[in-house]
Design an enzyme around this catalytic site. Structure first.
Site, PDB file in Angstrom:
ATOM      1  N   GLU A   1      29.469 -37.030  31.187  1.00  0.00           N
ATOM      2  CA  GLU A   1      29.266 -36.278  32.432  1.00  0.00           C
ATOM      3  C   GLU A   1      28.166 -35.223  32.334  1.00  0.00           C
ATOM      4  O   GLU A   1      28.337 -34.092  32.802  1.00  0.00           O
ATOM      5  CB  GLU A   1      30.587 -35.614  32.848  1.00  0.00           C
ATOM      6  CG  GLU A   1      31.643 -36.630  33.169  1.00  0.00           C
ATOM      7  CD  GLU A   1      32.991 -36.003  33.470  1.00  0.00           C
ATOM      8  OE1 GLU A   1      33.653 -36.488  34.392  1.00  0.00           O
ATOM      9  OE2 GLU A   1      33.390 -35.048  32.791  1.00  0.00           O
TER      10      GLU A   1
HETATM   11  C1  NGO Z   1      37.109 -37.211  32.004  1.00  0.00           C
HETATM   12  C2  NGO Z   1      36.215 -36.023  31.745  1.00  0.00           C
HETATM   13  C3  NGO Z   1      36.997 -34.822  31.244  1.00  0.00           C
HETATM   14  C4  NGO Z   1      38.244 -34.595  32.090  1.00  0.00           C
HETATM   15  C5  NGO Z   1      39.077 -35.863  32.091  1.00  0.00           C
HETATM   16  C6  NGO Z   1      40.325 -35.704  32.924  1.00  0.00           C
HETATM   17  C7  NGO Z   1      35.972 -37.538  30.102  1.00  0.00           C
HETATM   18  C8  NGO Z   1      35.510 -38.235  28.880  1.00  0.00           C
HETATM   19  N1  NGO Z   1      35.351 -36.538  30.698  1.00  0.00           N
HETATM   20  O1  NGO Z   1      37.124 -37.848  30.709  1.00  0.00           O
HETATM   21  O2  NGO Z   1      36.164 -33.691  31.269  1.00  0.00           O
HETATM   22  O3  NGO Z   1      38.992 -33.543  31.543  1.00  0.00           O
HETATM   23  O4  NGO Z   1      38.355 -36.957  32.551  1.00  0.00           O
HETATM   24  O5  NGO Z   1      41.105 -36.857  32.967  1.00  0.00           O
END
Ligand code: NGO
Length: 561
Positions: free
Chosen positions: A367
């Protein structure tokens, strides 16, 4: 926090001011909307539910999670008595430690003395019965973690090439004894183990669970309690998500404010916290004593608000943003063009590598929505080379495959069944080119997803994940086109936007974590939900005996307790 003695270790037990999560009916946590852009030869086991088992009847040898690779039942059973002794391989401090660990579990509930002593003349057994923990002796084909368990009239013998195998064999033995053996006060026996032989070794070498200690901080005692629960199901990796926008949780001497300031809050604005180097060492040692390897993660270049808030010079505009206590993602980024960014990465990775005996350092990479693609690729190149420079193997979320993963890097897949084929193909292509994979599909393996719409904790961006859904997938075929040998294993992440106590962890992890552990350990031929759910049901009384507040999913035929 009150502390209790659990298995010879002081661990934290959540103070029950609130009713356990399993007894809540409403949704107590109103979260700010989470803005996520998802790039995103075994036998069959006829298990009888515990409640219907007569006390004196030993449970079938196959009624264990993870299902053993091979079980041959028959012959006389063994019953522990006050004369039972534990004999461990002479000259192996690790075997002695495992013997002591076993005795610490069995003594409070059986009330027996169970002395632990060394033995080396296994052919000259004195015939008085007992539990034997033997290293070596022709079991080499079972690898680093395999073992055999033989149970008969004069005792139970666990034999393994390596100490980790002995430790896993001890977990099997625990589960073959009545659930009450887990209690910390004297219980009625008999403590009988059925006769027969188990020969067991894992399908995958990587069987992990992740704890996000950034969104909410968890103390050393809380982490230890979860480690003990993981070990019961032969989980062998503890991935610690040590930094994120809401908190930096590990002391770094050369950048002290990361922890002292960047760790000073958490989601919802609570006081947060961080691990000193001594705390981290304590977690490492405890994990090692449970034969788990710690995989530390510093999430880069996004998910870095806590670091950016601590040091103005890490920001492209030289201005430190405020600390952040919400639950949005994707808004922060290290400043890719600045040289100081790489001093920072080098110092952090060096200090963590120096402390961590395990081979992996996880550098996140998910992200990075506030970093351009070119910057992302340039940054990940540099960060990966720093990990290599300090002798560690790179691990990253699967977005790393959109950059240039270094040879041998491990990509952790966290997509969904419905993730676009092109994205899955990108990961599979990287695997064909030498990347290795750990699978954590969010709509299967994320322990922070709600079970269903009435679950009082958790998120649902990846959908609801009931117990059968989290169990019913095959790591080998999950990502089309990924070579089978590229799959190192599986991991169950617990993100902590909504999770802040051990009670919360336990409610979300149990009963899904044992299913992910089984997918990682047991041969594919044992995979069968209709049989698994019966074995899982039999774990209910064990969870209760351990004080685990589990979710009594309607998918599982739990016995009355
Ligand atoms: C995503 C995000 C995290 C969140 C999570 C919540 C990943 C790898 N990045 O997983 O920042 O906390 O979902 O389910």
């Amino acid at each position: 926090m009150v502390t209790v003695r659990l298995h010879n270790t002081t661990v934290a037990k959540p103070r029950r001011r609130d009713p356990p999560v399993s007894q809540r009916r409403t949704l107590p946590l109103l979260l700010a909307p989470l803005l996520l852009v998802v790039a995103a030869g075994a036998t069959s086991f006829a298990a009888a539910p515990a409640a219907t088992q007569r006390a004196a009847e030993a449970r079938p040898l196959g009624q264990v999670i993870p299902a053993p690779a091979s079980v041959s039942e028959g012959g006389p059973s063994y019953t522990l008595t006050r004369r039972t002794r534990i004999k461990v391989e002479a000259g192996s401090p690790e075997a002695r430690q495992i013997g002591t660990y076993l005795a610490d579990i069995l003594r409070p509930s059986t009330g027996y003395a169970l002395p632990v002593s060394e033995w080396n003349d296994w052919d000259e057994w004195d015939g008085r019965g007992g539990i034997r923990l033997r290293l070596g002796s022709g079991a080499d084909s079972l690898g680093d973690e395999g073992y055999t368990l033989e149970s008969g009239q004069d005792g139970v013998t666990i034999t393994a090439p390596k100490p980790a195998g002995l430790f896993h064999g001890v977990q099997t033995l625990r589960q073959l004894l009545p659930a009450a053996v887990e209690k910390d006060t004297v219980q009625d026996g008999p403590w009988t183990v059925a006769g027969g032989t188990i020969t067991d070794a894992p399908r995958y070498g990587y069987r992990g669970a992740m704890l996000d200690v950034s969104r909410h901080f968890f103390t050393v005692a809380q982490v230890k309690r979860y480690i003990d629960q993981m070990a019961l199901y032969k989980v062998n990796k503890l991935h610690l998500h040590l930094s994120d926008d809401q908190g930096w949780r590990i002391a770094i001497d050369s950048w002290a404010r990361l922890a002292t300031y960047g760790g000073s809050t958490q989601v919802g604005g609570g006081p947060g916290g961080y691990y000193t180097k001594a705390d981290y060492q304590e977690i490492l040692e405890y994990a090692a004593s449970r034969h788990l390897e710690v995989v530390p993660e510093i999430d880069l270049p996004g998910h870095t608000n806590a670091a950016l808030a601590s040091y103005a010079q890490l920001n492209c505009n030289g201005v430190a943003p405020p600390l952040y206590t919400g639950t949005n993602v994707g808004f922060s980024s290290l400043c890719v063009p600045k040289a100081v960014t790489y001093d920072f990465v080098d110092d952090v990775v060096r200090e963590i590598a120096e402390m961590t005996p395990g081979k992996y350092i996880h550098i996140g990479g998910d992200e990075a929505h506030s970093t351009s693609h070119d910057d992302y690729v340039a940054f990940m190149d540099k960060a990966q080379s720093v990990v290599g420079k300090y002798g560690k193997t790179v691990m990253g979320w699967h977005q790393l495959t959109g950059a240039k993963p270094v040879k041998g890097a491990v990509a952790q897949y966290w997509g969904l069944d419905k993730t676009p084929a092109a994205e899955k193909a990108q990961v599979a292509k990287a695997a064909k080119n030498g990347a290795r994979l750990v699978l954590s599909p969010a709509d299967r393996a994320y322990l922070d997803m709600k079970y269903d719409k009435s679950t009082p904790l958790g998120l649902s961006w990846a959908g609801y994940v009931e117990v059968d859904r989290s169990y019913d997938w095959n790591p080998q075929t999950y990502l089309p086109g990924a070579p089978a040998e590229s799959v190192l294993g599986v991991e169950a992440p617990m993100w902590s936007e909504t999770v802040s106590t051990n009670d919360h962890i336990e409610f979300m992890a149990f009963p899904r974590l044992p299913g992910i552990a089984e997918i990682g350990w047991s041969p594919a031929s044992t995979h069968d939900w209709s049989k698994y759910k019966v074995r899982l049901a039999a774990q209910g009384p064990r969870f209760s005996a351990l004080g685990i507040d589990y979710h009594r999913s309607s998918k599982v035929p739990w016995p009355e307790e």
